[in-house]
Enzyme design. Structure first.
Site, PDB file in Angstrom:
ATOM      1  CG  ASP A 121      52.698  73.888  67.022  1.00 17.61           C
ATOM      2  OD1 ASP A 121      52.504  75.118  67.046  1.00 17.61           O
ATOM      3  OD2 ASP A 121      51.851  73.061  67.383  1.00 17.61           O
ATOM      4  CG  ASP A 140      51.654  77.644  71.134  1.00 15.37           C
ATOM      5  OD1 ASP A 140      50.569  77.051  71.086  1.00 15.37           O
ATOM      6  OD2 ASP A 140      52.192  78.012  72.201  1.00 15.37           O
ATOM      7  CD  GLU A 142      47.248  78.875  70.316  1.00 15.26           C
ATOM      8  OE1 GLU A 142      46.499  78.071  70.908  1.00 15.26           O
ATOM      9  OE2 GLU A 142      48.431  79.069  70.644  1.00 15.26           O
ATOM     10  CG  HIS A 191      47.156  70.384  70.678  1.00 14.36           C
ATOM     11  ND1 HIS A 191      46.993  71.258  69.618  1.00 14.36           N
ATOM     12  CD2 HIS A 191      47.902  71.044  71.592  1.00 14.36           C
ATOM     13  CE1 HIS A 191      47.626  72.391  69.888  1.00 14.36           C
ATOM     14  NE2 HIS A 191      48.180  72.286  71.069  1.00 14.36           N
ATOM     15  CG  ASP A 192      45.618  73.184  73.636  1.00 13.40           C
ATOM     16  OD1 ASP A 192      46.258  72.347  74.318  1.00 13.40           O
ATOM     17  OD2 ASP A 192      46.148  74.169  73.109  1.00 13.40           O
TER      18      ASP A 192
END
Length: 841
Positions: free
Chosen positions: A129, A231, A288, A356-357
């Site tokens: 990430d 991200d 993202e 994960h969100d």
């Protein structure tokens, strides 16, 4: 991305190169760009919750190394690891204080190098990430920037004076609730933070700052990682001047996505970023890209000029927020099909249903009680066989569910805490707030990985883990599912094996079928030699449907039923159990292989060769009688003539499959010319499917301009489908009708790329619009309370895009999700009250 296959010298083990071409079943074609990341299955790791090896209750790098074989055995070969950089951990590592150091609780840089080598030794790859929109407020860059207004790094972040009267610079709302501005007393200015107040946004307008970000990126690439998931990259460009947002409701803070999400001018930064970093390496990049629609996605992921290889799109994510337990199957079809077809020729999709969100999919879209296993396997199937690289989030492969902790103190998520405190200040009851967090909270996806039924699910030996373990680990865990052949875990392994063993699920063309069915999401994947049917019931009710194509048990390659599927042959009508899936593959090459002549055998009869070609082109080719019900009289005559000419061709000494193709093409062209309305000018001839690719010039299927030996595979596939499957070029006789009716009904169905963007009817439109009344009748069976019964138009073809229309992009907003959660809770309360009233009666 550069095509170089060489990487900087590192300590990693070499990974074997893959074959880079796809061969046609009939004749040579141009190379199709095979890439290792297109054929990969990705697995996302949230390190803090994956595996703890030192007993401190927090996952670590050595724990990832320990569990690599689980990922390998699953079938995944690309690992994405969430941030492990040095961080004060305000937002679980996404607030980075040093890009070139590792957070102490995770391990050391030496262990990271060991992890990279261990991954490569298993012939897998690893990406990290990368967070470039913001840093931690404890990063040395920001500490310098906030030290004084004259510091050289002051411009590395976004600082502004407040408005008169002690007001903030503008009315922007933070994604994590509250104002997007934080006051700094020392310098008497505000800094911008789109996320947590401890995560100040960096200033991409500053060239010196950008140069430092590029250096950090290359520093990691030189250490042998295979790319990045980047991200919040669509937020790096802000609207010039940072103006106030319109505020007709007079809110204190206004949702600010429109002014910092995919803002015009961002492409210049992204192009420079790519040029200065990963374009020099054979790596994969996934952005993202919240706020990027399919119409813009080509600029982001085009193989020629794209900034990334893939992007995570959030239209489906917005759908999750809107549904929260009641999946809108039609909306899902529209969104996913739009992305599948939009990037079919130009780019690549990143496919996912969990991360994960987001809350766990079985607890939001599905039923995590009565149909826990069924819905987990169904949701896996529907997305993993589409065009794109599938991403699996840890725990998804065993059907991990949402969790309910009693206190807000049990939830580390900063967004959840902010929401709780704001709602509590408004006088909202604790229990009501917690009910909303149970449904929407990000920590639902962050509870420890459930390895077995021992203490803390095998995640840690600590008495206190960083976040609580879901109590259902005693029945939902890896160890138990490894022993159960019907488990979710073993289904994932079979599903991944099916994808990897059949190129059609990687490079095949995606087409939507059963478009308007409210329960069944069905689609096909088609290559030169195979067509796969992916059929999924995404609801907790039985579903009935009918296909144009008959399917047989011998073609069934995957089912999620625990009992064998009953034997069937050329079956067209189906009844699916709740959340049932089936995957069929029609392999036209098998018949060709079966008839392949041995060098010492006599040359087979032309009839046999024609059978092979007809089978290889499409099953519908030999079923014109079945389709006549939906054709106009002129089309029927055309098909009869074509059949007659094809039969005559059987008497000719045709030499090979190519000759057969040319003969059929010639027959079709002749039919078209004879059936073309005399009064219709040539300039108004309906465009064929191939028109949408390169030019407006119509080239007949047998034209000398088509180079059969070197025709690009995409052009050839489109031509074959246009010529034989869809019969696009057969112009129907228009009935007497108004111009508006002719516009909507009379045109033959075109390829996706030529469809208008206006919202069409949800009803399929394959039936012919001629005056024959029998042809226009809906053919639906009767519904019952036990069975949802929706039948496709059996007189038409299965491929159907009637459900598509242009959805607008909606904000990625936790606030919106919570509003929907409140409505859901209210509905449940009303249903409970009604049930109690009925019981009392």
């Amino acid at each position: 991305m550069a095509d170089s296959s060489e990487k900087p010298t590192t300590n990693q083990s070499p990974i074997p190169k893959l074959d880079t071409t796809i061969k046609s079943s009939f004749h040579a074609t141009n190379d199709v760009r095979r890439k290792w990341w297109k054929e990969s299955i990705a697995y996302q790791i949230y390190p803090r919750s994956f595996q703890d090896t030192n007993g401190d209750g927090i996952g670590d790098i050595r724990g990832i190394i320990q569990r690599l074989d689980h990922i390998k055995e699953l079938g995944a070969d690309l690992i994405w690891i969430c941030p492990i950089y040095k961080s004060p951990n305000d937002d679980n590592g996404y607030d980075i204080s040093d890009y070139q150091q590792i957070m102490d609780v995770f391990g050391t840089m030496e262990e990271v190098e060991e992890l990279i080598k261990a991954v490569h030794d298993r012939k897998m790859r690893i990406i990290f990430d990368l967070v470039l929109n913001h840093t931690s407020d404890e990063h040395p860059w920001f500490i310098e920037s906030r030290s004084s207004r004259t510091n050289p790094k002051r411009d590395w972040y976004i600082w502004r004076d407040g408005k008169p009267g002690g007001l903030r610079p503008n009315n922007w709302e933070s994604i994590f609730n509250g104002s997007a501005w934080e006051y700094d007393k020392e310098t008497d200015q505000y800094y911008l933070h789109l996320f947590s107040r401890k995560m100040p946004d960096v200033n991409w307008e500053c060239a010196e700052l950008r140069e430092q970000l590029y250096k950090v990126t290359n520093w990691w690439l030189d250490r042998g990682i295979d790319g990045f998931r980047i991200d919040a990259i669509s937020h790096i460009k802000k609207k010039p001047g940072l103006p106030d947002l319109p505020n007709p409701k007079q809110l204190e803070f206004v949702s600010s996505f429109d002014y910092h999400m995919n803002v015009e001018g961002i492409e210049d930064y992204l192009s420079e970023f790519k040029r200065e970093t990963y374009s020099k390496y054979d790596v994969v990049t996934v952005g993202e890209a919240n706020g990027v629609g399919v119409d813009q996605a080509v600029d982001w992921v085009s193989e020629e000029k794209g900034k990334f290889n893939m992007i995570f799109q959030f239209e489906a994510t917005n759908l999750w927020e809107k549904t929260l337990g009641t999946l809108d199957v039609l909306a899902l079809k529209r969104i996913m099909t739009r992305w599948e077809k939009g990037l079919e020729k130009f780019g690549w999709n990143a496919l996912f249903i969990e991360n994960h969100d987001k809350p766990r999919i079985v607890s939001t879209w599905g039923n995590d009680k009565e149909y826990w296993r069924d819905c987990a396997t169904t949701f896996a199937t529907v997305y993993m066989l589409m065009m794109g690289t599938p991403f699996i989030y840890q725990g998804q492969e065993i059907g991990m569910t949402n969790v309910r902790f009693p206190s807000i103190n049990d939830y580390p998520d900063v967004a959840a805490k902010n929401f709780y405190n704001l709602e509590l200040a408004k006088g909202i009851d604790h229990n009501e707030i917690m009910q909303i967090i149970y449904i929407t909270g990000r920590d639902n996806a962050r509870t420890p990985m459930q390895w077995d039924d021992s203490l803390n699910s095998g995640f840690s030996t600590s008495q206190q883990t960083w976040i609580g373990v879901n109590p259902n680990y005693v029945r939902i865990n890896v160890a138990q599912q490894e022993k159960d052949e019907h488990s979710i875990l073993n289904f994932y392994k079979r599903l991944i094996r099916v994808r990897k063993e059949n190129d059609v699920f990687v490079y095949g063309i995606y087409d939507l079928i059963l478009s308007s069915h409210k329960q069944i999401y069905g689609y096909t994947r088609t290559s030169d030699t195979k067509r796969a049917y992916v059929l999924t019931n995404l609801t907790d009710r039985a579903a009935q449907f009918t296909l144009y194509q008959g399917l047989s048990t011998s073609q069934l390659v995957l089912s999620n039923l625990t009992e064998p599927v009953p034997e069937h042959k050329d079956e067209k009508s189906f009844k699916f159990h709740p959340y049932e899936i089936r995957v069929y593959i029609i392999d036209y090459k098998k018949k060709e292989h079966h008839h392949r002549r041995h060098p010492h055998e006599k040359k087979k009869h032309a009839t046999d060769e024609l059978d092979d070609v007809e089978a290889a082109l499409s099953p519908e080719t030999t079923k014109t009688a079945d389709s006549n019900a939906s054709l106009t009289k002129r089309q029927k005559a055309a098909l009869d003539k074509l059949e007659q000419m094809s039969n005559n061709a059987l008497q000719e000494p045709l030499q090979d499959a190519r000759s057969i193709l040319e003969a059929v093409a010639a027959a079709t062209t002749k039919v078209l010319s004879e059936t073309q309305p005399l009064e219709k000018p040539k300039s108004t001839t309906t465009k064929s499917i191939s028109d949408t690719t390169d030019s407006d010039k119509v080239i007949s299927a047998d034209s000398a301009e088509i180079d059969l030996e070197h025709e690009p595979i995409q052009k050839k596939r489109e031509r074959q489908r246009s010529l034989v499957l869809n019969l696009e070029n057969i112009t129907p006789t228009p009935p007497v009708a108004s111009s508006s009716e002719q516009t909507t009904l009379d045109q033959p169905r075109r390829s996706f790329s030529t469809q208008a963007s206006s919202k069409p009817s949800l009803k399929g439109h394959h039936a012919d619009s001629s005056s024959d009344e029998d042809d226009s009748q809906d053919k639906r069976t009767t519904s019952t309370s036990e069975l949802e019964d929706e039948t496709s138009d059996t007189g038409g073809k299965d491929i159907d895009y009637a459900v598509l229309y242009d959805d607008s992009i909606e904000d990625f907003s936790f606030t919106y999700a919570r509003e929907q959660a409140k409505k859901r809770l209210l509905r449940e309360q009303q249903e409970t009250m009604l049930k109690q009233i009925k019981e009392q009666e």
